[in-house]
Design an enzyme around this catalytic site. Structure first.
Site, PDB file in Angstrom:
ATOM      1  N   SER A  37     -12.092  24.537  17.924  1.00 34.15           N
ATOM      2  CA  SER A  37     -13.505  24.856  18.147  1.00 34.15           C
ATOM      3  C   SER A  37     -13.858  24.587  19.604  1.00 34.15           C
ATOM      4  O   SER A  37     -13.780  23.444  20.063  1.00 34.15           O
ATOM      5  CB  SER A  37     -14.394  24.011  17.236  1.00 34.15           C
ATOM      6  OG  SER A  37     -14.079  24.226  15.877  1.00 34.15           O
ATOM      7  N   ASN A  40     -16.049  21.462  21.091  1.00 33.03           N
ATOM      8  CA  ASN A  40     -15.979  20.312  20.191  1.00 33.03           C
ATOM      9  C   ASN A  40     -15.226  19.188  20.900  1.00 33.03           C
ATOM     10  O   ASN A  40     -14.057  19.335  21.259  1.00 33.03           O
ATOM     11  CB  ASN A  40     -15.261  20.713  18.902  1.00 33.03           C
ATOM     12  CG  ASN A  40     -15.295  19.637  17.836  1.00 33.03           C
ATOM     13  OD1 ASN A  40     -15.257  18.448  18.133  1.00 33.03           O
ATOM     14  ND2 ASN A  40     -15.349  20.053  16.583  1.00 33.03           N
ATOM     15  N   TYR A 178     -21.163  32.954  13.188  1.00 29.16           N
ATOM     16  CA  TYR A 178     -19.999  32.135  13.556  1.00 29.16           C
ATOM     17  C   TYR A 178     -19.125  31.873  12.336  1.00 29.16           C
ATOM     18  O   TYR A 178     -17.898  32.053  12.368  1.00 29.16           O
ATOM     19  CB  TYR A 178     -20.525  30.829  14.151  1.00 29.16           C
ATOM     20  CG  TYR A 178     -19.502  29.864  14.700  1.00 29.16           C
ATOM     21  CD1 TYR A 178     -19.226  29.818  16.059  1.00 29.16           C
ATOM     22  CD2 TYR A 178     -18.841  28.955  13.871  1.00 29.16           C
ATOM     23  CE1 TYR A 178     -18.312  28.904  16.582  1.00 29.16           C
ATOM     24  CE2 TYR A 178     -17.924  28.040  14.382  1.00 29.16           C
ATOM     25  CZ  TYR A 178     -17.669  28.025  15.731  1.00 29.16           C
ATOM     26  OH  TYR A 178     -16.762  27.126  16.243  1.00 29.16           O
ATOM     27  N   VAL A 179     -19.744  31.466  11.235  1.00 27.77           N
ATOM     28  CA  VAL A 179     -18.988  31.111  10.024  1.00 27.77           C
ATOM     29  C   VAL A 179     -18.359  32.343   9.388  1.00 27.77           C
ATOM     30  O   VAL A 179     -17.194  32.306   8.954  1.00 27.77           O
ATOM     31  CB  VAL A 179     -19.897  30.377   9.028  1.00 27.77           C
ATOM     32  CG1 VAL A 179     -19.238  30.267   7.656  1.00 27.77           C
ATOM     33  CG2 VAL A 179     -20.236  28.984   9.561  1.00 27.77           C
ATOM     34  N   LEU A 180     -19.085  33.453   9.314  1.00 29.39           N
ATOM     35  CA  LEU A 180     -18.516  34.654   8.702  1.00 29.39           C
ATOM     36  C   LEU A 180     -17.349  35.196   9.522  1.00 29.39           C
ATOM     37  O   LEU A 180     -16.426  35.800   8.961  1.00 29.39           O
ATOM     38  CB  LEU A 180     -19.593  35.724   8.532  1.00 29.39           C
ATOM     39  CG  LEU A 180     -20.666  35.412   7.484  1.00 29.39           C
ATOM     40  CD1 LEU A 180     -21.682  36.552   7.404  1.00 29.39           C
ATOM     41  CD2 LEU A 180     -20.043  35.166   6.108  1.00 29.39           C
ATOM     42  N   ALA A 181     -17.370  34.975  10.831  1.00 34.89           N
ATOM     43  CA  ALA A 181     -16.234  35.393  11.658  1.00 34.89           C
ATOM     44  C   ALA A 181     -14.996  34.555  11.368  1.00 34.89           C
ATOM     45  O   ALA A 181     -13.858  35.049  11.440  1.00 34.89           O
ATOM     46  CB  ALA A 181     -16.600  35.300  13.137  1.00 34.89           C
ATOM     47  N   GLU A 182     -15.202  33.285  11.018  1.00 33.56           N
ATOM     48  CA  GLU A 182     -14.083  32.396  10.703  1.00 33.56           C
ATOM     49  C   GLU A 182     -13.604  32.525   9.261  1.00 33.56           C
ATOM     50  O   GLU A 182     -12.467  32.143   8.948  1.00 33.56           O
ATOM     51  CB  GLU A 182     -14.482  30.944  10.939  1.00 33.56           C
ATOM     52  CG  GLU A 182     -14.625  30.535  12.378  1.00 33.56           C
ATOM     53  CD  GLU A 182     -14.809  29.032  12.500  1.00 33.56           C
ATOM     54  OE1 GLU A 182     -14.143  28.443  13.361  1.00 33.56           O
ATOM     55  OE2 GLU A 182     -15.591  28.449  11.721  1.00 33.56           O
ATOM     56  N   TYR A 202      -7.016  21.358   9.977  1.00 34.48           N
ATOM     57  CA  TYR A 202      -8.224  20.996  10.717  1.00 34.48           C
ATOM     58  C   TYR A 202      -8.416  19.498  10.584  1.00 34.48           C
ATOM     59  O   TYR A 202      -7.812  18.867   9.711  1.00 34.48           O
ATOM     60  CB  TYR A 202      -9.431  21.773  10.188  1.00 34.48           C
ATOM     61  CG  TYR A 202     -10.571  21.884  11.180  1.00 34.48           C
ATOM     62  CD1 TYR A 202     -10.372  22.438  12.444  1.00 34.48           C
ATOM     63  CD2 TYR A 202     -11.846  21.441  10.851  1.00 34.48           C
ATOM     64  CE1 TYR A 202     -11.415  22.535  13.352  1.00 34.48           C
ATOM     65  CE2 TYR A 202     -12.901  21.538  11.756  1.00 34.48           C
ATOM     66  CZ  TYR A 202     -12.676  22.086  12.998  1.00 34.48           C
ATOM     67  OH  TYR A 202     -13.708  22.182  13.900  1.00 34.48           O
TER      68      TYR A 202
END
Length: 239
Positions: A37, A40, A178-182, A202
């Protein structure tokens, strides 16, 4: 463990394997996906080196994907101008790529096992697009999966870099993009990378990994998908 891989030191890392199926897939050592990320603070040079050294001695192949999408949207939601957001993202990604290059140098002979790409590069592949169609459809049609994604959005927004100026509708829209891309990487990294099985690695258990690692009905993770939480021993002890 596949031929060519030998038992290795843990490099100061501790694994938490999420579920029995993940345990079986993890033992194969075929493929790991490491998500990075941007922005981060966890992904310091030290932690990234430890993570890549750990993966290099345990998996036949490792894909490292750093997220470079929709970061500017979050900064604009924080009140930055489009120009300021663009400059900030460029600086962040330049620093991240530099750290990744240095970290790969640390794995020595294992470097050939690694491939590093940005999420935006991956989005251009037909394999990613095919899985993205399924995850987008599941978000619309499977209420429990949608809830897990929305929980992930809140986690992303609440833990974003910066001063934490509150959560607006713009933050939530940026977080959802962002989340839907991941999501394809969480649900079917074997499909995205054309491998028989894959372990998503992760440093925390996210709402989506917690959901998919246990889901047995409705929209589920791909058959060869596994999840491992891996982080430095001292952080695991403190958790």
């Amino acid at each position: 463990m596949l031929a060519g891989l030998v038992p290795a030191p843990d490099h100061g890392m501790r694994e938490e394997i999420l579920g029995d199926r993940s345990r079986l897939i993890r033992q194969r050592g075929e493929h790991a996906l490491i998500g990075i990320s941007a922005g981060n603070s966890y992904f310091s040079q030290k932690n990234t080196v430890m993570l890549l050294q750990w993966a290099g001695q345990r998996f036949e192949r490792t894909d490292v994907v750093y997220v470079d999408t929709h970061i500017d949207e979050m900064l604009i939601a924080d009140g930055r101008s489009a120009q300021e957001a663009e400059r900030s993202v460029k600086r962040t990604l330049k620093d991240l790529r530099r750290r990744l290059r240095r970290s790969l140098e640390s794995v020595g002979d294992h470097a050939e096992r690694f491939r590093v790409r940005s999420l935006s590069e991956l989005q251009e592949t037909p394999e990613y697009r095919a899985v993205r169609e399924r995850t987008d459809r599941a978000f619309e049609e499977d209420a429990e999966f949608a809830t897990a994604c929305e929980d992930m959005v809140r986690a992303v927004v609440m833990n974003r870099p910066g001063d934490g100026v509150g959560i607006s509708a713009e933050h939530l829209r940026a977080g959802l993009n962002y989340v839907l891309a991941e999501a394809p990487l969480f649900a079917d990294s074997p499909g995205v990378f054309s491998v028989p099985s894959s372990v998503l690695c992760y440093h925390i258990d996210t709402p989506i990994t917690a959901f998919l690692s246990r889901r047995e009905t409705g929209f589920r993770a791909a058959e060869g998908q596994a999840y491992v939480v891996v982080r430095p021993q001292e952080l695991a002890d403190a958790a």
